[in-house]
Design a protein around this motif. Structure first.
Motif, PDB file in Angstrom:
ATOM      1  N   PHE A  32     -44.215  -6.368  38.208  1.00 16.80           N
ATOM      2  CA  PHE A  32     -43.067  -5.720  37.563  1.00 16.80           C
ATOM      3  C   PHE A  32     -41.932  -5.468  38.558  1.00 16.80           C
ATOM      4  CE2 PHE A  32     -41.036  -2.283  34.945  1.00 16.80           C
ATOM      5  CZ  PHE A  32     -40.603  -3.134  33.942  1.00 16.80           C
ATOM      6  N   PRO A  33     -42.214  -5.012  39.781  1.00 21.89           N
ATOM      7  CA  PRO A  33     -41.121  -4.894  40.751  1.00 21.89           C
ATOM      8  C   PRO A  33     -40.390  -6.219  40.999  1.00 21.89           C
ATOM      9  CG  PRO A  33     -42.967  -3.598  41.505  1.00 21.89           C
ATOM     10  CD  PRO A  33     -43.434  -4.363  40.294  1.00 21.89           C
ATOM     11  N   ILE A  34     -41.121  -7.315  41.049  1.00 21.65           N
ATOM     12  CA  ILE A  34     -40.471  -8.620  41.225  1.00 21.65           C
ATOM     13  C   ILE A  34     -39.577  -8.917  40.029  1.00 21.65           C
ATOM     14  CG2 ILE A  34     -40.884 -11.119  41.322  1.00 21.65           C
ATOM     15  CD1 ILE A  34     -43.355 -10.432  43.103  1.00 21.65           C
ATOM     16  N   PHE A  35     -40.059  -8.629  38.828  1.00 20.68           N
ATOM     17  CA  PHE A  35     -39.243  -8.831  37.627  1.00 20.68           C
ATOM     18  C   PHE A  35     -37.970  -7.989  37.686  1.00 20.68           C
ATOM     19  CE2 PHE A  35     -38.061  -7.638  33.265  1.00 20.68           C
ATOM     20  CZ  PHE A  35     -37.757  -8.897  32.765  1.00 20.68           C
ATOM     21  N   ILE A  36     -38.097  -6.739  38.127  1.00 22.13           N
ATOM     22  CA  ILE A  36     -36.928  -5.858  38.225  1.00 22.13           C
ATOM     23  C   ILE A  36     -35.932  -6.394  39.253  1.00 22.13           C
ATOM     24  CG2 ILE A  36     -36.181  -3.532  38.909  1.00 22.13           C
ATOM     25  CD1 ILE A  36     -38.857  -2.525  37.662  1.00 22.13           C
ATOM     26  N   ILE A  37     -36.423  -6.909  40.368  1.00 18.98           N
ATOM     27  CA  ILE A  37     -35.537  -7.503  41.373  1.00 18.98           C
ATOM     28  C   ILE A  37     -34.819  -8.721  40.789  1.00 18.98           C
ATOM     29  CG2 ILE A  37     -35.479  -8.744  43.589  1.00 18.98           C
ATOM     30  CD1 ILE A  37     -37.800  -6.819  44.464  1.00 18.98           C
ATOM     31  N   VAL A  38     -35.556  -9.561  40.086  1.00 18.50           N
ATOM     32  CA  VAL A  38     -34.943 -10.739  39.447  1.00 18.50           C
ATOM     33  C   VAL A  38     -33.867 -10.305  38.458  1.00 18.50           C
ATOM     34  CG1 VAL A  38     -35.381 -12.678  37.867  1.00 18.50           C
ATOM     35  CG2 VAL A  38     -36.903 -12.282  39.825  1.00 18.50           C
ATOM     36  N   MET A  39     -34.143  -9.264  37.680  1.00 16.23           N
ATOM     37  CA  MET A  39     -33.133  -8.763  36.743  1.00 16.23           C
ATOM     38  C   MET A  39     -31.889  -8.276  37.496  1.00 16.23           C
ATOM     39  SD  MET A  39     -33.823  -9.184  33.586  1.00 16.23           S
ATOM     40  CE  MET A  39     -32.594  -8.088  32.894  1.00 16.23           C
ATOM     41  N   GLY A  40     -32.082  -7.607  38.624  1.00 18.35           N
ATOM     42  CA  GLY A  40     -30.948  -7.165  39.435  1.00 18.35           C
ATOM     43  C   GLY A  40     -30.118  -8.327  39.929  1.00 18.35           C
ATOM     44  N   VAL A  41     -30.785  -9.399  40.350  1.00 19.02           N
ATOM     45  CA  VAL A  41     -30.080 -10.611  40.802  1.00 19.02           C
ATOM     46  C   VAL A  41     -29.312 -11.229  39.638  1.00 19.02           C
ATOM     47  CG1 VAL A  41     -30.415 -12.980  41.652  1.00 19.02           C
ATOM     48  CG2 VAL A  41     -31.651 -11.077  42.727  1.00 19.02           C
ATOM     49  N   VAL A  42     -29.941 -11.317  38.484  1.00 19.55           N
ATOM     50  CA  VAL A  42     -29.291 -11.902  37.300  1.00 19.55           C
ATOM     51  C   VAL A  42     -28.078 -11.066  36.890  1.00 19.55           C
ATOM     52  CG1 VAL A  42     -29.609 -12.412  34.837  1.00 19.55           C
ATOM     53  CG2 VAL A  42     -31.351 -13.096  36.496  1.00 19.55           C
ATOM     54  N   GLN A  43     -28.195  -9.752  36.922  1.00 19.48           N
ATOM     55  CA  GLN A  43     -27.066  -8.900  36.554  1.00 19.48           C
ATOM     56  C   GLN A  43     -25.887  -9.116  37.510  1.00 19.48           C
ATOM     57  OE1 GLN A  43     -29.311  -5.243  36.626  1.00 19.48           O
ATOM     58  NE2 GLN A  43     -29.273  -5.094  34.404  1.00 19.48           N
ATOM     59  N   LEU A  44     -26.167  -9.178  38.799  1.00 19.68           N
ATOM     60  CA  LEU A  44     -25.103  -9.422  39.783  1.00 19.68           C
ATOM     61  C   LEU A  44     -24.490 -10.803  39.567  1.00 19.68           C
ATOM     62  CD1 LEU A  44     -23.466  -8.597  42.252  1.00 19.68           C
ATOM     63  CD2 LEU A  44     -25.364  -9.411  43.677  1.00 19.68           C
ATOM     64  N   TRP A  45     -25.329 -11.795  39.356  1.00 21.03           N
ATOM     65  CA  TRP A  45     -24.829 -13.150  39.105  1.00 21.03           C
ATOM     66  C   TRP A  45     -23.932 -13.169  37.866  1.00 21.03           C
ATOM     67  CZ3 TRP A  45     -25.878 -15.923  34.645  1.00 21.03           C
ATOM     68  CH2 TRP A  45     -25.379 -17.228  34.621  1.00 21.03           C
ATOM     69  N   PHE A  46     -24.373 -12.492  36.807  1.00 21.99           N
ATOM     70  CA  PHE A  46     -23.604 -12.477  35.569  1.00 21.99           C
ATOM     71  C   PHE A  46     -22.243 -11.812  35.775  1.00 21.99           C
ATOM     72  CE2 PHE A  46     -22.466 -10.686  31.387  1.00 21.99           C
ATOM     73  CZ  PHE A  46     -22.464 -11.852  30.633  1.00 21.99           C
ATOM     74  N   ALA A  47     -22.222 -10.706  36.504  1.00 17.93           N
ATOM     75  CA  ALA A  47     -20.951 -10.027  36.777  1.00 17.93           C
ATOM     76  C   ALA A  47     -20.025 -10.924  37.593  1.00 17.93           C
ATOM     77  CB  ALA A  47     -21.195  -8.701  37.497  1.00 17.93           C
ATOM     78  N   ARG A  48     -20.584 -11.669  38.529  1.00 20.50           N
ATOM     79  CA  ARG A  48     -19.762 -12.613  39.312  1.00 20.50           C
ATOM     80  C   ARG A  48     -19.239 -13.742  38.425  1.00 20.50           C
ATOM     81  NH1 ARG A  48     -22.299 -13.590  45.283  1.00 20.50           N
ATOM     82  NH2 ARG A  48     -21.632 -11.578  46.094  1.00 20.50           N
ATOM     83  N   LEU A  49     -20.100 -14.255  37.561  1.00 17.87           N
ATOM     84  CA  LEU A  49     -19.690 -15.311  36.631  1.00 17.87           C
ATOM     85  C   LEU A  49     -18.558 -14.816  35.740  1.00 17.87           C
ATOM     86  CD1 LEU A  49     -20.380 -18.128  35.240  1.00 17.87           C
ATOM     87  CD2 LEU A  49     -21.669 -16.732  33.605  1.00 17.87           C
ATOM     88  N   ALA A  50     -18.739 -13.627  35.179  1.00 21.27           N
ATOM     89  CA  ALA A  50     -17.729 -13.070  34.278  1.00 21.27           C
ATOM     90  C   ALA A  50     -16.408 -12.825  35.004  1.00 21.27           C
ATOM     91  CB  ALA A  50     -18.240 -11.780  33.652  1.00 21.27           C
ATOM     92  N   THR A  51     -16.488 -12.387  36.250  1.00 17.62           N
ATOM     93  CA  THR A  51     -15.257 -12.182  37.037  1.00 17.62           C
ATOM     94  C   THR A  51     -14.582 -13.512  37.302  1.00 17.62           C
ATOM     95  OG1 THR A  51     -16.216 -10.225  38.084  1.00 17.62           O
ATOM     96  CG2 THR A  51     -14.325 -11.228  39.176  1.00 17.62           C
ATOM     97  N   GLY A  52     -15.373 -14.509  37.691  1.00 10.49           N
ATOM     98  CA  GLY A  52     -14.819 -15.828  37.977  1.00 10.49           C
ATOM     99  C   GLY A  52     -14.192 -16.498  36.778  1.00 10.49           C
ATOM    100  N   ARG A  53     -14.698 -16.196  35.610  1.00  5.41           N
ATOM    101  CA  ARG A  53     -14.139 -16.784  34.382  1.00  5.41           C
ATOM    102  C   ARG A  53     -12.994 -15.960  33.811  1.00  5.41           C
ATOM    103  NH1 ARG A  53     -19.068 -19.681  31.144  1.00  5.41           N
ATOM    104  NH2 ARG A  53     -19.670 -20.997  32.881  1.00  5.41           N
ATOM    105  N   GLY A  54     -12.661 -14.868  34.490  1.00  5.49           N
ATOM    106  CA  GLY A  54     -11.519 -14.077  34.059  1.00  5.49           C
ATOM    107  C   GLY A  54     -11.813 -13.116  32.930  1.00  5.49           C
ATOM    108  N   TRP A  55     -13.091 -12.816  32.697  1.00  3.84           N
ATOM    109  CA  TRP A  55     -13.443 -11.907  31.616  1.00  3.84           C
ATOM    110  C   TRP A  55     -13.396 -10.455  32.082  1.00  3.84           C
ATOM    111  CZ3 TRP A  55     -18.440 -15.097  30.510  1.00  3.84           C
ATOM    112  CH2 TRP A  55     -18.081 -16.328  29.971  1.00  3.84           C
ATOM    113  N   LEU A  56     -13.459 -10.251  33.383  1.00  2.00           N
ATOM    114  CA  LEU A  56     -13.378  -8.910  33.962  1.00  2.00           C
ATOM    115  C   LEU A  56     -12.115  -8.804  34.775  1.00  2.00           C
ATOM    116  CD1 LEU A  56     -17.060  -8.505  35.244  1.00  2.00           C
ATOM    117  CD2 LEU A  56     -16.160  -8.029  32.958  1.00  2.00           C
ATOM    118  N   ARG A  57     -11.536  -7.614  34.824  1.00  2.00           N
ATOM    119  CA  ARG A  57     -10.324  -7.450  35.627  1.00  2.00           C
ATOM    120  C   ARG A  57     -10.510  -6.328  36.625  1.00  2.00           C
ATOM    121  NH1 ARG A  57      -6.928  -4.631  30.764  1.00  2.00           N
ATOM    122  NH2 ARG A  57      -8.658  -4.865  29.449  1.00  2.00           N
TER     123      ARG A  57
END
Length: 144
Positions: free
Chosen positions: A119-144
């Protein structure tokens, strides 16, 4: 380079809401594992010992990880690029928390690697995915 500010697709909103709901689960876990005496008392003796002997600084790191994840979800929904930084804080906190728990305690020896770390590994993976998603959204101009 950041793309011009644009309208995110519907799946952005779905993912953002799911991340916020996941963070709420983390907040509940933090509350029940650190602040709720009745929940702690109901644990088996080893788990109760692990939680009650947790250093104060580690409790703070655990709280930072969960609060930052929830704030990251709110910031995604508010379309704020600060979500990236907040998710980074959450991920670093998660890694510190589980690094200590898995590396500096006898948890793996007592429970076994799969039970202790899955479960800790799953939580770490979720943290990585959340950061990746925020970067993706910023790069696509969805976040300001």
């Amino acid at each position: 380079m950041r793309a011009p500010f644009g309208k995110p697709p519907i799946w952005f909103w779905i993912v953002s809401v799911l991340f916020l709901l996941w963070a709420c689960v983390g907040l509940f876990a933090f509350y029940s594992q650190v602040l709720d005496a009745a929940a702690i008392a109901a644990l088996d003796p080893y788990d109760r010992h692990m939680l009650t002997s947790m250093p104060l600084w580690l409790r703070a790191v655990y709280g930072i990880a969960t609060v930052a994840a929830a704030l990251g979800g709110v910031l995604l929904l508010a379309r704020s690029a600060l979500a990236r930084l907040v998710y980074l804080v959450s991920l670093v906190s998660i890694i510190v928390q589980f690094g200590y728990t898995l590396g500096a305690t006898d948890l793996i020896a007592v429970k076994g690697f799969v039970v202790a770390a899955a479960f800790p590994i799953f939580i770490i993976v979720m943290g990585v995915v959340q950061l990746w998603f925020a970067r993706l959204a910023t790069g696509r101009g969805w976040l300001r």
